[in-house]
Design a protein around this motif. Sequence first.
Motif, short mmCIF file in Angstrom:
data_model
loop_
_atom_site.label_atom_id
_atom_site.label_comp_id
_atom_site.label_asym_id
_atom_site.label_seq_id
_atom_site.Cartn_x
_atom_site.Cartn_y
_atom_site.Cartn_z
N TRP A 138 -1.77 -2.96 -6.42
CA TRP A 138 -1.27 -1.94 -5.51
C TRP A 138 -0.33 -0.96 -6.21
O TRP A 138 -0.41 0.25 -6.00
N PRO A 196 -7.07 0.93 3.29
CA PRO A 196 -6.04 1.77 3.94
C PRO A 196 -6.57 2.51 5.17
O PRO A 196 -5.81 2.72 6.13
N ASN A 230 3.18 5.39 -7.75
CA ASN A 230 1.93 5.04 -8.44
C ASN A 230 2.17 4.77 -9.93
O ASN A 230 2.92 5.49 -10.59
N GLN A 284 -11.85 1.80 -0.23
CA GLN A 284 -11.23 2.85 0.57
C GLN A 284 -10.95 2.41 2.01
O GLN A 284 -10.03 2.91 2.66
N TYR A 338 1.30 4.18 -3.22
CA TYR A 338 1.11 5.63 -3.20
C TYR A 338 2.41 6.38 -3.48
O TYR A 338 2.40 7.48 -4.06
N SER A 361 -8.05 4.60 -2.74
CA SER A 361 -8.07 5.96 -2.19
C SER A 361 -9.45 6.30 -1.63
O SER A 361 -10.44 5.61 -1.90
N MET A 416 0.83 -1.20 0.00
CA MET A 416 0.00 0.00 0.00
C MET A 416 0.87 1.26 0.00
O MET A 416 0.65 2.19 -0.79
N ASN A 449 6.96 -1.45 -7.11
CA ASN A 449 6.24 -1.99 -5.96
C ASN A 449 6.84 -3.32 -5.51
O ASN A 449 7.03 -3.57 -4.32
N ALA A 473 -3.44 1.74 -7.13
CA ALA A 473 -3.70 2.06 -5.73
C ALA A 473 -4.69 3.21 -5.59
O ALA A 473 -5.64 3.15 -4.80
N HIS A 474 -4.48 4.29 -6.36
CA HIS A 474 -5.37 5.45 -6.27
C HIS A 474 -6.77 5.11 -6.75
O HIS A 474 -7.76 5.53 -6.15
#
Length: 759
Positions: free
Chosen positions: A617, A635, A523, A632, A520, A626, A516, A529, A621-622
Amino acid sequence: MATQAVERTPGTTDEKSYCIKRDIETSTREAETDENVVLQNEREIATHVISVDDDPSLNPWTLRALFIGLGLSAFGGSLAQIYYFKPQTVFVSVMFLAIISYVIGFAMETFIPRHGLLRYLNPGPFNKKENAFIIIMASAAANSALATEVLAVQRLYYNITPNAGSSIFLLFSSQLLGYGIGGLMRGILLYPSKMLYPGVLPLLSMFDALYRDGSEARRKLKVFYIVFTAIFLWEIFPEWVFPLLTGLSIFCLAAPHNATVSRVFGGSNGDEGLGLLSLCFDWQYISSNAGNPMTIPLKAQLSSFIGYVLCIVVFATVFHNNIWESRNFPFLAQLLFYENGTVYNQTLILNSNYEVDPTLVAEQGLPFYAGTWIIALLTTNLALAATFTHLLLWNKDDLRAAWTWMNMDTLRSWRANFDWKFWEHSGKREVPANTEDLDPHYREMLKYPDAPNSWYLLTFVLSFIVGLVVIYKTNSTLPWWGFVIAVLLASVSILFFGALYAITGLGLSIQTLVQMIAGYLHNGRPMANMFFVLYSYNTVSQALLLLRDLKIAQYAKLPPRAAFTAQIIGTLLGAVLNYVLMNSIIDSQREILLSVQGTNIWSGQQPQSYNSQAIAWGGLAHELFSTGQRYQWVPLSYLIGLVAPLPFWIIHRYWPKLHMDYYYTPIICSYIGGLSVGINSSVVSYYMVAFLSQWWLRTRYPRWFVKYNYLVSAALDGGTQVMVFVLSFAVQGAAGAAHLFPEWWGANQGGNYDHCLSL
């Protein structure tokens, strides 16, 4: 029985004899009393279950130990990498290595002559410290290094083949980085009695039975052999002849065509169901559920049981209410899916640079996870965050020692006494004037030269520098600052999750957390990652392995420098063999490894899963996680986890009689998602054995608990793992075609073994 009084004259032989007799009787009564005391804390367990005695004359530095250690390291490292690409994964366990090394060592002692050059291979009786040296070397090698997973994904999905030199150094740096950090934290995570490492107690209990003399040791050894042989023969039935014993469910037998029954009560096959009220008679799955149930402390068992009950409620609720459109997907699954339930083709959203392309994502649509897997991710974050708060509230004194060096006086002392000639360090340690507060096992180790902090610091520095270079030489797309953050994150995590693992025997994976964070930070770059996870999550895993093996050395009284040498040799040899075999298998089986299903011999399921997580991820991820997006709460659950332990701590502070200190919040949170994958029919049997051992036997029959609990658990693990290893090659397809037992009611080869509906 009445005794006749004896008149004694002071100073006579009669008085001396009487005093000696009285001392013997007193010590005997104390020993009997000790045997009947219920063991309450880690220090009592470590000193009653495992022998504190040490024989400094035993020599681990023998050619025989090195010979067996290198051989088993080569065997374990090769086998671990082969099984990484198998549809049926079998891990080479420490218990298995211990038994095999003992058999080989005893055979060399018995059959090799002790004269001429052969005397170097048989210097005398095979001793406990040689065996510990071999086990630590072989266990360091017998793991599939996570770096080979990264390299395999690069070759399979990105058509990138880093040169051999860069790849080998990638393996070395990622495997040894955690060793350096973990070694520097030995003062807090290894030496104290509170850091028990329950998982190694069966091994050391077996050692005492194998190597101690006397009638008591022979009785223990006889019990070990009986249990070992019994479980060895028994495992043929649930593993091959009668696999229904893996999960016997009355509900499945009564309603074999009901999908709901299968989801809730089924569990004998992977990702089948929750296994509620199923009974498992296969020790392999009982013991692998969360570690050997006879070794995990009762407090940790109770916390995990609470989480297990909550897991069933939460999973059923999420699926029944169709949260996150869960009914469109399998009940238990770890893959990415399209909204209609078909498997998501992740290659269709990558551009020519293997980065996620927003235009292609818009064409394909965002992928979905199974609802239960989202709960698993969410509760993992809950548990990870809760670990920090829980340990700071309940174990702050234990952790404070880790930071005592961070003051100017200590730093000035280090600078004044620093000697770059680290190889000349004598290893002598100052023995405190009052040693009563020291762990008894650690106190015995003070007589041996230490592997000083400078050795571990050098290991860390070299690994850090090499890692910094290879992330650019292997096209990782991870920038230097991302690498530094990964290492810093790992360093903090080792302290907290290492303490939790050492105290409870239960470990938490930080993989989802670091995925995670990397998602971020980087991205749209799934490969970055993967490398971020390698240098954070893998660093923590390696540190915990190092500390576990050093605890074995401390309990077995293996000198620290021998343990350090064994770990470094085993790790480097295992990494090289991992790399060679990984390339060989990919070269010969590439198409099969890329296929969804694979064959009964080879499968790419593990690199596929690792790559899918990196895509989700690292690339999305966004879009997926997010605030305001579909997942959502994954996280956001991290923030909730930070405050989860507070109610327990507040209640205990004002109402201590409620014993809220008995519960481990991180373990409760973790087990709420604990049934998201694998064979779940063993859970009820696991807790039955756990409470029978850690509560009933420990409190009702403490003498039996001290003598036999960990010895029997070692025999059960050892016998099972040897038979599983034999069956894997003989009939289960590890070395070629599988030979399943002929179809009958107890071996439902065409479906789920418990006769629940195959969904």
